[in-house]
Structure formats: structure tokens, C-alpha cells
Design a protein around this motif. Structure first.
Motif, mmCIF file in Angstrom:
data_model
loop_
_atom_site.group_PDB
_atom_site.id
_atom_site.type_symbol
_atom_site.label_atom_id
_atom_site.label_comp_id
_atom_site.label_asym_id
_atom_site.label_seq_id
_atom_site.Cartn_x
_atom_site.Cartn_y
_atom_site.Cartn_z
ATOM 1 N N LEU A 142 0.824 -1.201 0.000
ATOM 2 C CA LEU A 142 0.000 0.000 0.000
ATOM 3 C C LEU A 142 0.862 1.256 0.000
ATOM 4 O O LEU A 142 0.540 2.240 -0.673
ATOM 5 N N ALA A 143 1.958 1.223 0.770
ATOM 6 C CA ALA A 143 2.860 2.383 0.800
ATOM 7 C C ALA A 143 3.449 2.639 -0.582
ATOM 8 O O ALA A 143 3.560 3.795 -1.021
ATOM 9 N N ASP A 144 3.811 1.563 -1.285
ATOM 10 C CA ASP A 144 4.337 1.715 -2.639
ATOM 11 C C ASP A 144 3.278 2.294 -3.577
ATOM 12 O O ASP A 144 3.575 3.149 -4.422
ATOM 13 N N GLU A 145 2.041 1.810 -3.425
ATOM 14 C CA GLU A 145 0.964 2.315 -4.271
ATOM 15 C C GLU A 145 0.705 3.797 -4.005
ATOM 16 O O GLU A 145 0.453 4.572 -4.928
ATOM 17 N N VAL A 146 0.762 4.191 -2.724
ATOM 18 C CA VAL A 146 0.574 5.606 -2.377
ATOM 19 C C VAL A 146 1.686 6.459 -2.985
ATOM 20 O O VAL A 146 1.438 7.544 -3.523
ATOM 21 N N ARG A 147 2.926 5.950 -2.903
ATOM 22 C CA ARG A 147 4.045 6.701 -3.499
ATOM 23 C C ARG A 147 3.862 6.867 -5.005
ATOM 24 O O ARG A 147 4.104 7.941 -5.562
ATOM 25 N N LEU A 148 3.414 5.793 -5.671
ATOM 26 C CA LEU A 148 3.204 5.875 -7.112
ATOM 27 C C LEU A 148 2.085 6.854 -7.451
ATOM 28 O O LEU A 148 2.209 7.665 -8.386
ATOM 29 N N ALA A 149 0.993 6.782 -6.687
ATOM 30 C CA ALA A 149 -0.134 7.687 -6.938
ATOM 31 C C ALA A 149 0.270 9.135 -6.685
ATOM 32 O O ALA A 149 -0.104 10.040 -7.441
ATOM 33 N N THR A 150 1.044 9.350 -5.612
ATOM 34 C CA THR A 150 1.501 10.702 -5.303
ATOM 35 C C THR A 150 2.408 11.233 -6.400
ATOM 36 O O THR A 150 2.314 12.398 -6.793
ATOM 37 N N ALA A 151 3.280 10.368 -6.893
ATOM 38 C CA ALA A 151 4.183 10.783 -7.974
ATOM 39 C C ALA A 151 3.392 11.193 -9.216
ATOM 40 O O ALA A 151 3.742 12.160 -9.899
ATOM 41 N N LYS A 152 2.310 10.459 -9.510
ATOM 42 C CA LYS A 152 1.486 10.796 -10.665
ATOM 43 C C LYS A 152 0.800 12.134 -10.469
ATOM 44 O O LYS A 152 0.689 12.934 -11.408
ATOM 45 N N ILE A 153 0.339 12.390 -9.245
ATOM 46 C CA ILE A 153 -0.314 13.672 -8.954
ATOM 47 C C ILE A 153 0.677 14.817 -9.118
ATOM 48 O O ILE A 153 0.371 15.852 -9.719
ATOM 49 N N VAL A 154 1.881 14.618 -8.576
ATOM 50 C CA VAL A 154 2.917 15.653 -8.694
ATOM 51 C C VAL A 154 3.242 15.905 -10.161
ATOM 52 O O VAL A 154 3.397 17.059 -10.590
ATOM 53 N N GLU A 155 3.341 14.827 -10.945
ATOM 54 C CA GLU A 155 3.648 14.988 -12.362
ATOM 55 C C GLU A 155 2.539 15.744 -13.082
ATOM 56 O O GLU A 155 2.805 16.585 -13.950
ATOM 57 N N ARG A 156 1.284 15.465 -12.718
ATOM 58 C CA ARG A 156 0.168 16.194 -13.333
ATOM 59 C C ARG A 156 0.212 17.668 -12.941
ATOM 60 O O ARG A 156 -0.090 18.544 -13.755
ATOM 61 N N GLU A 157 0.579 17.941 -11.684
ATOM 62 C CA GLU A 157 0.705 19.333 -11.255
ATOM 63 C C GLU A 157 1.783 20.050 -12.066
ATOM 64 O O GLU A 157 1.595 21.193 -12.491
ATOM 65 N N ARG A 158 2.911 19.375 -12.260
ATOM 66 C CA ARG A 158 3.995 19.992 -13.028
ATOM 67 C C ARG A 158 3.563 20.255 -14.465
ATOM 68 O O ARG A 158 3.894 21.290 -15.051
ATOM 69 N N GLU A 159 2.819 19.298 -15.027
ATOM 70 C CA GLU A 159 2.328 19.493 -16.388
ATOM 71 C C GLU A 159 1.385 20.689 -16.448
ATOM 72 O O GLU A 159 1.428 21.485 -17.397
#
Length: 352
Positions: A142-159
Motif C-alpha cells: 500500500l505504501a508503494d501504491e501511495v508513493r506511485l499515486a503521489t508521484a502521478k499527482i505531482v507529475e500532473r501538477e507539473r504538467e
């Protein structure tokens, strides 16, 4: 391995060789077991602290450490609070049992050992250990999944930031390289001021939004090749408030920071800036940083309506405005890191 399963590790600690042999023979009956028998309590403790046994069987009466002391020291070791421990003793007095439970024993048996009861209790504790490991694995997953989801959110913010910045670019003769340079200059100054890595990264991501409000300024003013009239300049100054209004209600920390920068990057250290006429440290630190980075790059960049200043002239101007337009601390670190300023300028050159 047995039948494709990983063997479960059982540590047995008892100063009696006879008991060690008996307990090991019994636990091996449970199948898929790797038994580790140790007659020294201190050696057994050291082994348990360095490994991950599925079950520990420990005697109470031992010469170096008694069973309760063994459990107390193991439980005090990081990551060893969940391993099941079965304590065996010839003492059937309640105070000993209370001490064992308070120390962290999972279960206990009294000698002479009943083999059926011993196997049943060991089996139950091993099942508990297996469940704990599955929960730990699930938590890690679950921690890995949260990290992946957070990374995707951050990437969308940067975009989102890049796309918003590009929207302003289409209305303004400034280039994409300018946005990258001033953002990296800003991060560099933040580092020199001792801001945290998180703050440096946030500033790097948010700084490109400083002029997003220019999308609200008419082309006749924004693209005018000559000097603006006082009335036109008053209109141009509204881009700071426009940028703030565009970004302020976002739930994104990057866009919220961009709103603050958009509003305050034209404030001046002596209070003569706009839109609020803020003075000194009343100006947010990110705005004071961006002011130096933005002006320096604007001066040293060619535009349809002006030639680029030389580095020497731009540096002289920035220094001369320290304490009036610019925060002296920001100016000082900017020139302390001058070689890195030049490296950023070279890395993000304008297209010819």
C-alpha cells in the motif's frame, strides 16, 4: 524450501541440551520448519536481534539472562515488537507469569511439557506470525501504491504549471528558456539562503507562473515595442493581481505558491513596488528571490523591443539596486553562486 514454501524459522533458547533436543524434535513435526537451537541466552538474543524468526521459544531459568530479561531486551530492539515468543518455565507462580506478560511474552507453558499442547501453541503462534508478515507485506504494498499515486499527482501538477506558463508565453515575447532560467536561478538563490530542499523544489516548480496574469493584458499594451505611457503601465501592473486571482483557489500547493509569487514578484525592498507597496521582509521570501532572478534574466535576454544587456552591465545594475529594489541577502547569494548562474544561463540558452 518445501513444497514451494519458505521454511519458517524457530529460535529455541534453553541452557539444557536435553530440552533443546526435545523442543527441536517437536517443532520439526510441524513441517516447513528451520530450527535454530542455542544454549546461551546472550548469543540467542544477539541472533534474534539480527534475524527475523517466526517464533522464539525461550526458557525462564537461565544463568546469563532469565527468560523475562531476554524478552525485555528483545522487545526493546527496533522492529522486534511483533515476533511471537513462547516462554517455558518450571515455575507456576502467578508473579512470574505476570512479569512475562508485561515483558511482552505471547504465551507460556509450564514444565513438564505436554507435547500435544506444546505443538498446538507453537502452531497457533506460527499462524499469528504468518498473518503479521502478510499484514506487513500488505502495508508495504500500500505504501508503494501511495508513493506511485503521489508521484502521478505531482507529475500532473507539473504538467499543469508548464501548460499555464506556455499560455502566458503565447501572449508575451518572453521565451520558454527565460522561464526555465529564472526558475533555476530562483532555486539557486533559495539554496544559497539555506531554504530546505522541499522549499527549493516548490519554488522551482512555482516560479514559472510569475507572469501568468499577463493573459489578461491586451496585446496593444503587452506587445507594444516602445515605452508604455503612465496609463498603459498602470494597466500592465494589473497582471500581478490577475495572476493571483487565476491561481489562488487551487488545492495544489504549487499553484497556491505560484499565486503568491505572481502577486508579489514586483514588490520592491524599499516599498516602491506594486501592487501592495510592501517593504523589506513583509514581502514573501519567494517573491524577493524571484524578483532578482526575473529581472536579471530579463535584462540579459534580447526582446523584439530591446537588445540584451551584457552580463557585466546586468550584474552592476542588480548590485546597484540591492536594498532598494532587491533584498540584499538575495543579491549577495546570487553573486556568491555566480559560476552556477552562468552554468544555468548556458544550459537553458534561447533558440537562435
Amino acid at each position: 524450501m518445501s513444497n514451494g514454501r519458505i521454511k519458517r524459522q524457530v529460535l529455541i533458547v534453553d541452557d539444557s541440551e536435553i530440552n533443546l533436543a526435545l523442543f527441536e524434535a517437536l517443532v520439526l513435526k510441524l513441517g516447513d520448519i528451520e530450527a535454530k537451537s542455542m544454549a546461551s541466552a546472550t548469543e540467542g538474543l544477539a541472533w534474534a536481534q539480527q534475524h527475523a524468526p517466526d517464533l522464539i521459544i525461550v526458557d525462564y531459568m537461565m544463568p546469563e539472562l532469565d527468560g523475562v530479561q531476554f524478552i525485555e531486551r528483545l522487545r526493546a530492539t527496533a522492529g522486534k515488537d511483533g515476533v511471537p515468543i513462547l516462554m517455558i518455565t518450571a515455575n507456576d507462580q502467578k508473579p512470574v507469569r505476570y512479569r512475562a506478560l508485561n515483558a511482552g511474552a505471547s504465551d507460556f507453558l509450564t514444565k513438564p511439557i505436554d507435547k500435544v499442547e506444546f505443538l498446538a501453541r507453537c502452531s497457533n503462534l506460527l499462524a499469528l506470525s504468518e498473518m503479521r508478515r502478510k499484514l506487513d507485506d500488505r502495508a508495504a504494498w500500500l505504501a508503494d501504491e501511495v508513493r506511485l499515486a503521489t508521484a502521478k499527482i505531482v507529475e500532473r501538477e507539473r504538467e499543469t504549471v508548464i501548460r499555464l506558463a506556455k499560455a502566458a508565453e503565447y501572449r508575451d515575447p518572453e521565451t520558454g528558456a527565460h522561464i526555465l532560467r529564472m526558475a533555476h536561478y530562483s532555486q539557486l538563490i533559495a539554496r544559497g539562503l539555506g531554504l530546505s530542499e522541499g522549499e527549493q523544489e516548490l519554488l522551482l516548480q512555482a516560479a514559472p507562473l510569475h507572469d501568468i496574469g499577463k493573459v489578461g493584458i491586451s496585446d496593444s499594451i503587452l506587445l507594444k515595442p516602445g515605452r508604455l505611457t503612465p496609463a498603459e503601465f498602470d494597466t500592465m501592473k494589473q497582471h500581478a493581481a490577475y495572476g493571483y486571482e487565476i491561481l489562488k483557489e487551487s488545492s495544489s500547493s504549487i499553484l497556491q505558491t505560484g499565486a503568491s509569487i505572481a502577486l508579489g514578484h514586483h514588490e520592491k525592498f524599499d516599498g516602491s513596488g506594486y501592487p501592495g507597496g510592501l517593504v523589506g521582509e513583509a514581502i514573501p521570501i519567494f517573491c524577493r528571490i524571484v524578483a532578482v532572478a526575473d529581472v536579471f534574466d530579463a535584462l540579459t535576454s534580447a526582446r523584439p523591443y530591446k537588445s540584451a544587456w551584457t552580463l557585466e552591465d546586468a550584474a552592476t545594475h542588480i548590485r546597484s539596486q540591492s536594498g532598494s529594489h532587491f533584498d540584499p541577502a538575495c543579491v549577495a547569494v546570487f553573486f556568491e553562486l555566480w559560476p552556477e548562474v552562468l552554468e544555468i544561463r548556458e544550459r537553458f540558452r534561447d533558440d537562435d
